[in-house]
Design an enzyme around this catalytic site. Structure first.
Site, PDB file in Angstrom:
ATOM      1  N   ASP A  71       0.814  -1.221   0.000  1.00  0.00           N
ATOM      2  CA  ASP A  71       0.000   0.000   0.000  1.00  0.00           C
ATOM      3  C   ASP A  71       0.845   1.268   0.000  1.00  0.00           C
ATOM      4  O   ASP A  71       0.473   2.267   0.613  1.00  0.00           O
ATOM      5  CB  ASP A  71      -0.966   0.001   1.192  1.00  0.00           C
ATOM      6  CG  ASP A  71      -1.785  -1.263   1.258  1.00  0.00           C
ATOM      7  OD1 ASP A  71      -2.153  -1.763   0.182  1.00  0.00           O
ATOM      8  OD2 ASP A  71      -2.047  -1.766   2.355  1.00  0.00           O
ATOM      9  N   HIS A  72       1.969   1.217  -0.686  1.00  0.00           N
ATOM     10  CA  HIS A  72       2.815   2.389  -0.853  1.00  0.00           C
ATOM     11  C   HIS A  72       2.941   2.726  -2.346  1.00  0.00           C
ATOM     12  O   HIS A  72       4.048   2.800  -2.878  1.00  0.00           O
ATOM     13  CB  HIS A  72       4.205   2.134  -0.256  1.00  0.00           C
ATOM     14  CG  HIS A  72       4.199   1.823   1.201  1.00  0.00           C
ATOM     15  ND1 HIS A  72       5.258   1.240   1.855  1.00  0.00           N
ATOM     16  CD2 HIS A  72       3.245   2.021   2.153  1.00  0.00           C
ATOM     17  CE1 HIS A  72       4.963   1.087   3.144  1.00  0.00           C
ATOM     18  NE2 HIS A  72       3.748   1.550   3.348  1.00  0.00           N
TER      19      HIS A  72
END
Lengths: 211, 545
Positions: free
Chosen positions: B478-479
């Site tokens: 989730d980056h």
């Protein structure tokens, strides 16, 4: 465009999974339960203590459903515990019965089996039940999941009062309920000996839920 | 139907997460008028805490944060997905989650506040891989510190524990004391390996800070800190509003207008939830709408002047998608009880693999020993093994106290073929297309993950571990980053070193979408530092011409 949605402010609870779950539980409550304990335990999230809880305190659901009483007896044996919280039990029972059409009859079957032998432990009883009918393993899983995780029919019945937290409370807090104060976590928690007991049921595939 | 009234401000910002809200706060405090348009609703913490407690699947970080229909976000990391549609050989590895609501995705971050290493900005020059940023670490250092002060970051004394990113100032708060479990892990690493465990810098209070309390270790940083001891973007929203910035929730921007020369942005248009259209004009515009939504908005705004999308003369909008792809394993330690989950979620890191000469052929990574309460996991595992009654309770105690989870952040490279496009088949209720992403893991990342697996196996052996549960394949961390990549050449990049778009002189982007490489540390502090640098540029231009 049709005006289905309010602009501001949005009440997020109206669209939350929690709200939907609560609405469903309340419908279930009206249809199936109609007892005060369920409403108190589930609707307001009252976290009644497990240890030493008196089963006779809340209004029993047994008047409406005799299998609910059987469920409590079966649960006491399967948890090796002399007492369990009746309000939580009623809510777990409602969830389990809701989850599958077979569950109510299976709980009765477990109760009948319980009466047919002298079982001195949860393990002995569970092993005998699976031997008598392999399908009973699933309902035993449901009962364990209900009491220990506080989950029935895929929904949270209780969180903080789930038995898994009762038996670990000397070491750790349920998430969001820490009361040890800042930096309590630096201290040494209790040692835990390697267990010597054996599984009573045949193993099932452990599926980690996707996130 | 367009609204009669046009709103206007010196600076119009799209997105109210850490980037947009921190810019708004800086500008409003300097007397500059600001309007922030947030697609999602205004929200508050206690509803999320309640949602979490009632969530059956507790590790589902999106679970407590339901989307509103006019500002959808991915409901989970499952492929196929209801909103973010991924494809390609590693579709699952790009199934990112994020939040569209006031305050943004930091509602459920873990507070890990890493500065990038100087080498992360010069990967091409130093290692012949990927790209160089159009700025140096030194350019960002003052803004890193400003971001640390804004968020309230605790971290180690560099004289005792140098994290590799030179500092001119100490951390605003002292490092967070690590848990007993992390202490034992660090001892093992010190004694049995050539590596080290360091304190993770965290936007988490080790003393009362910014009117928020000291961390009490609820172990729920993700998905929601119940007491506000951890920074999230909502606090910058509150500060910005107090300084006079105007935040408009439920304002879904769908169009970026430009002048006839296509050099300056003149306004943006947004839909309210009833699909009434509103126009907002300004002198400067900042798109700070998260990596995926920022690229989506630029592409949605395509018109005759910019048929491939706004700010996209390079054709690189939506390309170069990166992430910290992860390797993850859970196992049962055969050593003494650790009881992970006492204290905050992520506090300690093995940082030896963040940089080295080997970066010329494989990606860097860092390793978290996640300090996660394992009681629920242990209970599920023990039930599945067939335990009941007293024996089940023994197992729950043992597994809860001995379960260890390791995961890594492995570095990606910018590859133009890893690309976000607009869905041709899926649209939201406003008629705006969903995002599609094609993703193939760079070989550089695959090699990095292979190295990580070997290290994890070694660690499992050192801890006499059993019952290994490896998360299949590669999982998203989730980056997301890279979708409006930074560079000096307008032909192959979207923004310059100040995050100004090459194509439009008054349009800036504040997001991980500008990252030229993704390094290894969590991306948020770098997002905040870049945003504060954008605010600094805007202040200079607006106040001093």
């Amino acid at each position: 465009m049709k005006k289905d949605w309010p602009c501001v402010p949005v009440n997020l609870q109206n669209v939350s999974p929690n709200a939907m779950r609560m609405a469903r539980l309340m419908r279930m409550s009206r249809r199936d339960m109609l007892m005060t304990g369920m409403g108190a335990a589930v609707t307001y999230g009252v976290a009644s203590g497990i240890a030493g809880a008196e089963e006779t305190q809340p209004s029993p659901a047994s008047g409406a459903d005799p299998v609910a009483t059987q469920f409590m007896a079966v649960s006491r044996l399967l948890t090796d515990r002399p007492t369990l919280d009746l309000r939580i039990g009623n809510a777990i029972y409602a969830g389990i019965v809701q989850s599958s059409a077979d569950r109510q009859a299976q709980i009765s079957k477990l109760h009948d089996l319980m009466g047919s032998g002298q079982f001195t432990s949860a393990s002995a009883f569970a092993a005998a039940a699976e031997k008598a009918d392999p399908a009973l393993k699933d309902v035993i899983h449901d009962i364990m999941t209900g009491w220990y995780r506080g989950v029935a029919d895929g929904k949270v019945v209780v969180y903080r009062s789930a038995l898994m937290f009762d038996i670990t409370k000397d070491a750790i807090y349920p998430k969001t309920y820490a009361t040890g104060g800042p930096f309590y976590w630096t201290t040494q928690p209790p040692e835990v000996d390697r267990p010597t007991g054996h599984p009573a049921l045949s193993p099932s595939k452990f599926v980690v839920e996707p996130t | 139907m367009p609204s009669e009234q046009t709103l206007s401000a010196d600076v119009v910002i799209v997105g109210s997460g850490v980037a947009g809200s921190s810019i708004a706060n800086e500008l409003a405090r300097a007397g500059i008028s600001v309007i922030v348009l947030e697609a999602g609703p205004r929200v508050d913490r206690q509803h999320f805490v309640e949602n979490f407690r009632n969530l059956e699947n507790k590790p589902s970080y999106q679970g407590p944060f339901p989307a509103v229909p006019w500002a959808r976000h991915p409901p989970n990391q499952i492929t196929p997905n209801d909103y973010l549609h991924t494809s390609g050989p590693n579709a699952e590895a790009y199934q990112q989650v994020y939040l569209r609501m006031m305050g943004g995705t930091t509602w459920h971050w873990a507070g890990c506040a890493w500065r990038y290493l100087p080498s992360d900005f010069e990967l091409k020059t130093r290692y012949g891989q990927g790209r160089d940023w159009a700025l140096k670490y030194e350019d960002l250092e003052p803004f890193y510190y400003q971001a640390e002060v804004m968020m309230g970051v605790c971290g180690p004394d560099p004289a005792k524990e140098d994290l590799g990113s030179p500092r001119k100032q100490p951390y605003p708060m002292e490092a967070l004391p690590i848990s007993y479990a992390a202490q034992q892990f660090r001892k093992l690493i010190d004694e049995k390996t050539p590596w080290r465990v360091v304190h993770e810098p965290q936007a988490r209070n080790t003393r009362p800070y910014d009117s928020r309390p000291t961390c009490e270790g609820h172990n729920n940083c993700m998905p929601i800190c119940p007491i506000g001891a951890m920074y999230n973007g909502s606090y910058s929203v509150y500060h910005a509003e107090a300084a006079g910035a105007k935040f408009i929730p439920n304002a879904v921007v769908y169009k970026i207008e430009r002048d006839s020369a296509n050099k300056r942005v003149t306004g943006v248009q947004y839909y309210d939830p009833d699909k009434n259209s509103h126009r907002v004009t300004g002198k400067y515009f900042v798109i700070a709408a998260h990596c995926i939504e920022t690229a989506k908005l630029l592409l949605v705004s395509a018109d005759e002047q910019s048929p491939d999308g706004v700010a996209n003369s390079s054709g690189h909008v939506g390309r170069n998608m990166m992430d910290h792809t992860g390797v993850q394993v859970t196992f049962i330690s055969g050593d003494k009880a650790l009881w992970p989950g006492r204290g905050p979620l992520e506090t300690n890191v093995i940082d030896n693999f963040r940089d080295g000469d080997w970066r010329n052929e494989r990606g860097a990574y860092l390793v978290h020993m996640v300090d996660d309460n394992q009681v629920d996991f242990a209970t599920q595992m023990a039930i599945s093994k067939g335990y009941v009654g007293r024996e089940l309770e023994e197992q729950i105690r043992y597994l809860s106290s001995h379960t260890v989870r390791l995961f890594s952040h492995n570095e990606a490279l910018p590859d133009p073929d890893n690309r976000l496009t607009l869905s041709k088949t899926n649209k939201d209720i406003l008629g705006i297309p969903h995002p599609d992403v094609y993703y193939k893991l760079p070989e550089y990342t695959v090699k990095s993950c292979e190295h990580t697996r070997k290290v994890f196996k070694e660690l499992i052996g050192l801890m006499h571990g059993t019952d290994e549960e490896w998360t299949p394949g590669y999982f998203p961390q989730d980056h997301p980053s890279g979708s409006t990549i930074m560079g000096t050449d307008p032909k192959d990049s979207v923004v310059d070193g100040h995050c100004r778009t090459h194509d439009h002189e008054n349009l800036f982007i504040a997001s991980s979408s500008v990252f030229s490489t993704v390094g290894t540390g969590n991306i948020t502090l770098t997002v905040a530092a870049l945003a504060l640098r954008v605010a600094d540029t805007l202040k200079k231009e607006l106040l001093h011409g």
